[in-house]
Design a protein around this motif. Structure first.
Motif, PDB file in Angstrom:
ATOM      1  N   ASN A  61       0.926  -1.274   0.016  1.00  0.00           N
ATOM      2  CA  ASN A  61       0.117   0.129   0.194  1.00  0.00           C
ATOM      3  C   ASN A  61       0.846   1.269  -0.156  1.00  0.00           C
ATOM      4  O   ASN A  61       1.603   1.431   0.739  1.00  0.00           O
ATOM      5  N   ASP A  83      -2.736   0.511  -4.079  1.00  0.00           N
ATOM      6  CA  ASP A  83      -1.741  -0.833  -3.940  1.00  0.00           C
ATOM      7  C   ASP A  83      -0.820  -0.803  -5.203  1.00  0.00           C
ATOM      8  O   ASP A  83      -1.163  -0.633  -6.418  1.00  0.00           O
ATOM      9  N   LYS A 141       3.395  -1.279   4.147  1.00  0.00           N
ATOM     10  CA  LYS A 141       2.773   0.261   4.007  1.00  0.00           C
ATOM     11  C   LYS A 141       3.806   1.278   3.607  1.00  0.00           C
ATOM     12  O   LYS A 141       4.717   1.285   4.720  1.00  0.00           O
ATOM     13  N   SER A 149       5.126   5.000   2.859  1.00  0.00           N
ATOM     14  CA  SER A 149       4.452   6.379   3.037  1.00  0.00           C
ATOM     15  C   SER A 149       5.637   7.331   2.662  1.00  0.00           C
ATOM     16  O   SER A 149       6.717   7.203   3.227  1.00  0.00           O
TER      17      SER A 149
END
Length: 81
Positions: free
Chosen positions: A4, A18, A74, A76
């Motif tokens: 993600n 995704d 994940k 970021s």
């Protein structure tokens, strides 16, 4: 299983979805983030961020710098465009 990815700049959310992989311009060189990557926080130098969707479509854009955090699939990115 995919990653993600959320990319934000001070102005807007650039991308949230995704992806299969992400390539970023780390301070000590470009590096690739794949599924199950070890947790990391790194500063980013000016350069090209590239990500690939599951259908093989690739997107790339230039950044002036920022940070990346990877944790439990994940990713970021906080970037300056």
């Amino acid at each position: 299983m995919s990653l993600n990815l959320k990319i934000v700049s001070p102005e807007k959310i650039v991308f949230d979805g995704d992806v299969e992989k992400v390539i970023v311009p780390g301070t000590v060189g470009r590096f690739e983030i794949l599924n199950d990557h070890a947790p990391i926080i790194s500063s980013l130098d000016p350069g090209v961020v590239e990500y690939e969707l599951s259908d093989g479509e690739r997107t790339q854009f230039n950044i002036l710098g920022g940070f990346v955090e990877v944790k439990k699939n994940k990713v970021s990115l906080c970037v300056e465009l």
